[in-house]
Write an enzyme that holds these catalytic residues in place. Structure first.
Site, PDB file in Angstrom:
ATOM      1  CB  CYS A 153       1.687  24.282 -61.361  1.00 15.43           C
ATOM      2  SG  CYS A 153       1.748  26.021 -60.970  1.00 15.43           S
ATOM      3  CG  HIS A 207       4.891  25.564 -57.973  1.00 18.21           C
ATOM      4  ND1 HIS A 207       4.480  25.297 -59.260  1.00 18.21           N
ATOM      5  CD2 HIS A 207       5.366  24.406 -57.465  1.00 18.21           C
ATOM      6  CE1 HIS A 207       4.699  24.021 -59.520  1.00 18.21           C
ATOM      7  NE2 HIS A 207       5.233  23.446 -58.451  1.00 18.21           N
TER       8      HIS A 207
END
EC number: 3.4.19.12
Lengths: 481, 891
Positions: A113, A429
């Protein structure tokens, strides 16, 4: 002779005579006179169905005084429109994509990510895209190594894929070349690729691109990436002990926003970041001494990147820890007071212009006292400025249009935010939030793009466990003179 | 448990008053707590007296015995009216119960023995061990005097013992004659003293309700019948029918015809309905009956026996045929000022969502246009005007044509059919509007026009049978979409009519080897609707054969589910009648066998509240099966169908479904929202709303879809702001997922159905009656929703129009003797359950006063707020005829 009444729409026609010896068509002709409905479109309900033109009255069993019902209109029959309507579902995939107003997401290949969000942020720079597309396949100059070349090509391909596809794109090729070029991204943990620092990815990628996109021939404007992102800093290094003073210049791709206890706002952080202390050997003192370094911006980029220095190496836990402090950032950033004197002078005129234009937009007259001579000009330009303004979208366009050249104003608009959620750089994230050309904000959470509200974008400023801005990118607001 | 006024109470009250005025501190209640030594002088006196009596009873002198017994009786009678505490004489006599019993046993047969038995019977009230039934035993050997004189509590106890004794004797098959005499007495006593419920309970226990007929009178028959009808819901068959029969007879006896008719309709007994018409002589009241029948949605032919005069009969038949429904509905709409047509955008209210949905896509999305078509149809249903389809086509191509062609292929079917919905119940105008679509050569449009004709005629009967005449022509056309349009149109227009002509034209399709599966499926469904609840053998046979003829592959198709469903509808609510067919279904291919079994079971027991069936179905839902088994979906729906009839069962079903949701397999979970939607249809309960809202975000998109559709169903026609808000947020949450967004749009259309003037609830007449056609329509949609992807999101989205069968105005419209609407003040409030309450309790609470016509929400009841008129039906729903009150005096 039978006498019946016929109900048609809301009307009832009483006392219509039927001659049972004549076919029903005659009866229909009678009704045609009354209603204007042509016999072939009359539908008369009798027992057991519709009245046929050649039916036998006796078989139908119509009784005297019976009420019949007729259906039918003389209306025009509906016709399909000549031009067939094109439905969104019928469009080819690419058009559906433009239809949505934003491009596809990227598949997470396993802790990628950080890379996905970096790519999405960089992709929002159209100039970079066009620079990449100009990068010819074979045009690899000798001073660029093979892996850099491959990464550049992969970036170009990936950008292209993203624009074309509706569904999420899998950046496998790009990832491979990225890892080849920078082996540090191949670190494994428990057999999985580790989460990496997006900032590192961002910096390395930009650096590679700047190397490979350097036009070999032309000397000026040689570095496309530098022209887009590079910030020239002029620093004054001052030693308090010796009173020595020197100045140096450097070029960086991003400004750092240092976060300390006093910093509540991006602006303070930037100021903080431009001041530093360093130890170096003082020629006058003959020993290392503490120098104060104060930098000011000397030239402005089209895209100003700011990195929030949220991570620091925490020795106790042996990991990059995160500062969760809330640091606000605006949608519109003015960095005038971070600029050097020379630059400020340069910026003054365009800024005045911009103020005037905005004032005009709000319905205010430009102050004639400010520039007597300019009044007419601004007026004359006002009409043509509409096109000039729209042309500020991209620099190239603006430059090619004949309405003078475009100038920096020192005012920047937020275009993309890369956020991190979690407690350390190597975990958590990363997500990209990118402003589209349509003005809509899209959150690219790997393969899931979703619409966001603009006012929610500034809420990514930290202070909790929600996504918080890590790298943000501003686009310069230009004005044509 | 307050005892009613009692003949003894007067004397008793006086006596107690006396006592309390004498010694105020000696309250009898407090008294009991104290020890015996603390007895007051008076009590001590009483105790001594009683002991003396007991002694004297055992005296050999009959004179003395008699005197003692008489005195004892006097003491007891004076005190047994209340049981809030043990009456003192009984308390003091407790230690002597054994002695007296013993003495009684040895006594010679005489009047005195009977007298003693009487006393012992009363004493047994507190003394006798559980199950001994001594009170009853002594009563039977005692003198046959007035049992009422011993007080209410005694009678009540006796009634309980009789019931026990009765069951015992039934087991032994011994005579019950002596008991019945007592029952007679007790019933007479109860009926006289406001204890109708207890009288009914006793008679139900001894299975002799006929006795009731003798004892009801004008003052108590209403309460009696009220209790009977509500008790019927909790009785096992066939007792419930029996109870209702009695209620019917009582109503007829007291000429309370509207109620009698209600029960006749509930029993689905046309003989009774006829009897109501023949018994009543007042034409105006007959008109009211016709309105009630028309609301129930059954086909009913008046014959000369019921109404002699031809002209009158025709007029009454018109009412039964619902020809005035459109007019009444439009009157309501004008009164409430909602005639202005609404566009789908007015419903979506996208501007309330921040920024997200603001910039609409440039190209037309067929899916979204289709959704808009449905929303437009539902919202403007029955108003005769809208802004998409009926706009006059004055410009070159006409905007109506325009919108039609903004739908793609099969979407055009739904678009054309939506005209039928917009002009619902207005046959003349509807046919006029639809006519032009018959003349195109675009098959989907013709199919839509045919379906539209069916929809317009939904619930309306017409002598000319325009629907049959028009649609009949197209049943055997080449194109299967046209055939389906015609078949489905017939099913909707003639639901419940049991029309032989249609049967003879549709049945052959079922067994036609060349007919495509979808045509067969819709034919079976339409036949099921036309013969709903008829148990018609012939139709059942045809469908069974059609099912047997299907190949393995065809049985796996989504549409095949309509075959068992059609079969099930034939037995809707007919309970045991289904058994023969259920037996046959066991021989089917295993792919469909269980599905068929569940469908038949759930349809047959729909609306009965049968607890055993609910348990059966729950057991099915609880199983964890291999993949591919699909019968649990109908089982979950069946749960709701069976339990939906009464409030208690409904609440229990909602709770059970909550469990099923947690522990069930995925295919069970998908059906749960639909079951909830059925249970609370057009009745947005907040708890259910929350559950559905939660499920609408479920990770399984099919669960989410059913939850969204169900949100629409529970809010259908209510304009419920909370659901509307939820759906609006869902529309932005799912803006990218075309399928889910489609569901959200449909749900939005449902919530604003008829701009809030309609209901989908199949129950009416204060939730007593269940309209079979309405239920058939809803159940069909729910079954289609079990496989949302291949039916509603596929090309059979027009099954949504089956809902039209359940659509009814939720209005109360008052008309005068000439059937012209008049406005009178009414109070509308939450209905209160008054079953078993004495006196004339308030039937509504928290009411507001409006003037008619008014809207009635779920669980609301209306009552006239003026004495100027008398309503001809006690149930103020739908059309109500008002008669001027001759006794009314202007103040």
């Amino acid at each position: 002779m039978l006498t019946v009444s016929v109900k048609w729409q809301k009307k009832v026609f009483e006392g219509i005579e039927i001659d049972p010896t004549l076919p029903p068509y005659v009866f229909k002709a009678q009704l045609y006179d009354l209603t204007g409905v042509p016999p072939e479109r009359q539908k008369i309900m009798v027992k057991g169905g519709l009245l046929k033109d050649d039916a036998d009255w006796s078989a139908i069993g119509v009784k005297d005084g019976q009420k019949l019902m007729m259906m039918g209109t003389a209306d025009e029959i509906v016709k399909a429109p000549e031009k067939a309507i094109v439905f969104a579902e019928d469009l080819p995939e690419e058009e559906q994509a433009t239809h949505l107003g934003y491009s596809a997401g990227l598949v997470n290949l396993g802790n990628t990510c950080y890379m996905n969000s970096t790519v999405q942020c960089l992709k929002s720079v159209p100039e970079l895209k066009s620079a990449l597309s100009n990068y010819a396949l074979t045009g690899r100059s000798n001073d660029v190594d093979q892996t850099s070349h491959m990464l550049t090509v992969a970036t170009r391909e990936l950008f292209g894929d993203l624009d074309r596809s509706v569904n999420a794109v899998s950046p496998t090729q790009f990832w491979m070349t990225l890892r080849k070029k920078f082996p540090q991204f191949s670190q494994l943990q428990n057999g999985m690729h580790m989460q990496q620092d997006a900032e590192e990815c961002w910096t390395q990628l930009l650096y590679t691109l700047s190397q490979s996109l350097k036009a070999p021939a032309s000397s000026e404007d040689s570095d496309a990436v530098k022209a887009l992102f590079g910030v020239n800093l002029r620093s004054r290094v001052h030693c308090q002990e010796s009173g020595e003073e020197s100045s140096e210049t450097e070029s960086v791709y991003s400004l750092k926003c240092h976060i300390s206890h006093e910093v509540n706002h991006l602006h303070e952080g930037l100021k903080h970041g431009l001041k530093g202390e360093l130890e170096k050997t003082s020629p006058a003192l003959g020993r290392t001494a503490l120098y104060l370094k104060e930098s000011l911006i000397d030239s402005l980029p089209s895209y100003l990147t700011v990195q929030f220095v949220r991570f620091f190496w925490k020795r106790e836990t042996n990991q990059k820890a995160k500062i969760l402090r809330k640091v606000d950032y605006p949608l519109e950033l003015d960095i005038f007071d971070l600029c050097s004197e020379d630059l400020r002078k340069k910026l003054e005129a365009p800024r005045q212009k911009l103020r005037d234009e905005e004032g005009k937009k709000l319905g205010l007259q430009p102050k004639s006292s400010s520039k007597d001579s300019d009044v007419k000009m601004t007026d004359a330009e006002a009409s043509s400025n509409e096109s000039g303004e729209s042309s500020t979208v991209t620099q190239q366009e603006g430059a090619s249009s004949e309405k003078g050249t475009l100038h920096m104003t020192g005012i920047y608009d937020l275009v993309s935010v890369l956020t991190h959620k979690g407690r350390s750089a190597d975990s958590g994230h990363y997500v990209a939030w990118v402003k589209q050309e349509s003005g809509k904000w899209i959150q690219y959470d790997d393969s899931h793009p979703s619409l966001q509200r603009e006012e929610d974008i500034t809420k990514l400023s930290g202070g909790g466990d929600w996504h918080m801005a890590y790298i943000i990118m501003y686009k310069a607001r230009l004005v044509s003179m | 448990m307050a005892p009613g006024p009692d003949p003894n109470s007067v004397g008793d009250g006086a006596k107690r008053d006396e006592a309390t005025t004498k010694v105020p501190s000696k309250d009898p209640k407090k008294k009991d707590d104290k020890k015996e030594e603390d007895l007051s002088e008076e009590d001590l006196q009483l105790k001594q007296n009683l002991e003396l009596y007991v002694e004297r009873v055992q005296d050999p002198n009959p004179e003395l015995q008699k005197a003692a017994l008489e005195s004892m009786r006097q003491e007891i009678r004076a005190s047994t009216s209340s049981m809030t505490s043990v009456p003192k004489p009984l308390k003091f006599l407790r230690p002597h119960y054994g002695t007296l019993k013993e003495f009684h046993k040895n006594m010679a047969e005489s009047d005195l023995k009977k007298l003693l038995a009487d006393i012992l019977s009363v004493l047994a009230l507190t003394m006798s061990a559980e199950g001994e039934r001594e009170s009853l035993g002594y009563r039977l050997t005692g003198s046959e005097g007035d049992i009422g004189s011993w007080g209410h509590e005694y009678v009540r106890n006796l009634a309980g013992e009789i019931a026990e004794e009765y069951t015992v004797r039934q087991g032994e098959e011994s005579s019950i004659e002596d008991l019945m005499d007592l029952v007679q007495q007790i019933v007479a006593f109860h009926m006289k003293h406001n204890a109708e419920t207890e009288a009914v309970d006793l008679l139900m226990d001894v299975e002799d309700l006929d006795l009731l007929l003798e004892h009801v009178d004008r003052t108590n028959f209403r309460r009696t019948c009220n209790y009977l009808t509500s008790a019927a819901k909790y009785l096992p068959g066939p007792d419930d029918m029996l109870v209702l029969d009695i209620a019917y007879m009582i109503y007829i006896k007291f000429e309370e015809y509207p109620n009698a008719l209600q029960i006749a309709l509930f029993l689905d007994n046309m003989q009774y309905v006829k009897q109501v018409f023949t018994s009543c002589t007042d034409l105006l009241r007959k008109k009211q009956f016709c309105y009630m029948i028309s609301r129930h949605g059954i086909t009913f032919e008046l014959d000369p026996e019921m109404v002699e005069n031809d002209v009158d009969r025709e007029m009454l038949q018109d009412i039964v045929n619902n020809t005035k429904l459109s007019e009444g509905y439009l009157t309501l709409a004008r009164d409430i000022e909602v005639m202005e047509a609404k566009t789908p955008e007015d419903i979506y209210k996208a501007h309330l969502l921040d920024g997200r949905a603001s910039s609409g896509p440039s190209a037309d999305s067929a899916r979204q246009n289709l959704a808009a078509t449905f929303v437009n149809a539902f919202v403007n249903a029955g108003f005769g005007q809208d802004k998409l389809m009926t706009v006059p086509s004055d410009s070159t191509s006409g905007s109506a044509g325009n919108w039609l062609f903004k739908n793609k292929e099969h979407g055009k079917t739904s678009a054309a059919a939506s005209l039928g919905m917009i002009l619902l119940w207005d046959v003349d105008a509807g046919l006029t509007h639809l006519d032009k679509y018959f003349h195109t050569n675009d098959n989907p449009i013709i199919a839509g026009a045919l379906l539209g004709v069916g929809i317009v005629n939904c619930g309306i009967k017409n002598d000319c049978d325009p629907a049959l005449a028009l649609l009949g022509e197209y049943i055997d056309k080449e194109d299967s979409s046209v055939r389906i349009g015609a078949i489905m149109g017939l099913g909707i227009a003639y639901a419940g009519s049991q029309n032989d002509q249609i049967k003879s034209s549709l049945s052959p399709i079922l067994n036609d080897a060349k007919a495509p599966l979808d045509v067969i499926a819709f034919a079976a469904l339409s036949l099921g609707m036309i013969y709903v609840g008829s148990c018609n053998e012939e139709v059942a046979q045809s469908i069974i054969f059609a099912l047997m003829d299907r190949s393995e592959a065809e049985l796996g198709e989504a549409l095949t589910r309509f075959l068992p469903l059609g079969l099930g509808l034939l037995y809707l609510g007919k309970q045991e009648s289904v058994e023969a067919t259920a037996e046959v279904s066991k021989t089917f291919n295993e792919k469909i066998r269980k599905y068929c079994d569940m469908t038949l079971l759930s349809c047959a027991y729909a609306g009965t509240g049968n607890v055993l069936k609910v348990q059966d179905l729950l057991a099915q839902c609880g199983e964890h099966l291999e993949k591919g088994d699909n019968h649990q979906g109908p089982a979950v729906l069946g749960l709701a169908m069976v339990a939906m009839s009464e409030e208690l069962g409904l609440d229990m079903a909602i709770r059970s479904l909550e469990r099923v949701l947690q522990y069930g397999e995925q295919n069970v979970r998908r059906a749960v929202p639909l079951a909830l939607g059925l249970l609370c249809i057009s009745n947005p309960k907040v708890t259910v709303m929350d559950t559905l809202s939660r499920l609408s975000h479920d990770t399984d998109s099919e669960v989410a879809m059913s939850a969204i559709i169900s949100l629409g169903l529970i809010g259908a026609g209510t304009n419920n702001a909370r659901i509307a808000g939820m759906l609006r947020n869902l529309s932005s949450y799912y803006y990218k997922d075309a399928s889910l967004l489609f569901c959200v749009r449909i749900a939005q259309g449902l919530v604003h159905m008829g701009k809030g003037l309609l209901t989908l609830s199949p129950f009416h007449s204060e939730r007593l009656l269940l309209s079979p056609t309405a239920l058939a329509g809803i159940v069909t949609l729910l079954h289609a929703c079990l496989d949302m992807k291949s039916i509603i999101l596929g090309k059979y989205h027009y099954v949504l129009y089956f809902l039209v069968l359940a659509m009814q105005p939720r209005m109360m419209l008052t008309v005068d003797e000439n059937l012209k609407p008049i406005s009178v003040p009414v109070r509308v409030g939450q209905a209160v359950d008054v079953v078993g309450q004495a006196g004339r309790p308030k039937t509504i609470t928290g009411f507001q006063t409006h003037s008619t016509p008014v809207l009635l929400a779920a669980g609301e009841r209306a009552e006239l707020a003026t004495d100027k008129y008398i309503p001809l039906s006690p149930i103020l729903e739908g059309f109500i005829i008002l008669k001027e009150n001759p006794d009314y005096r202007e103040e």
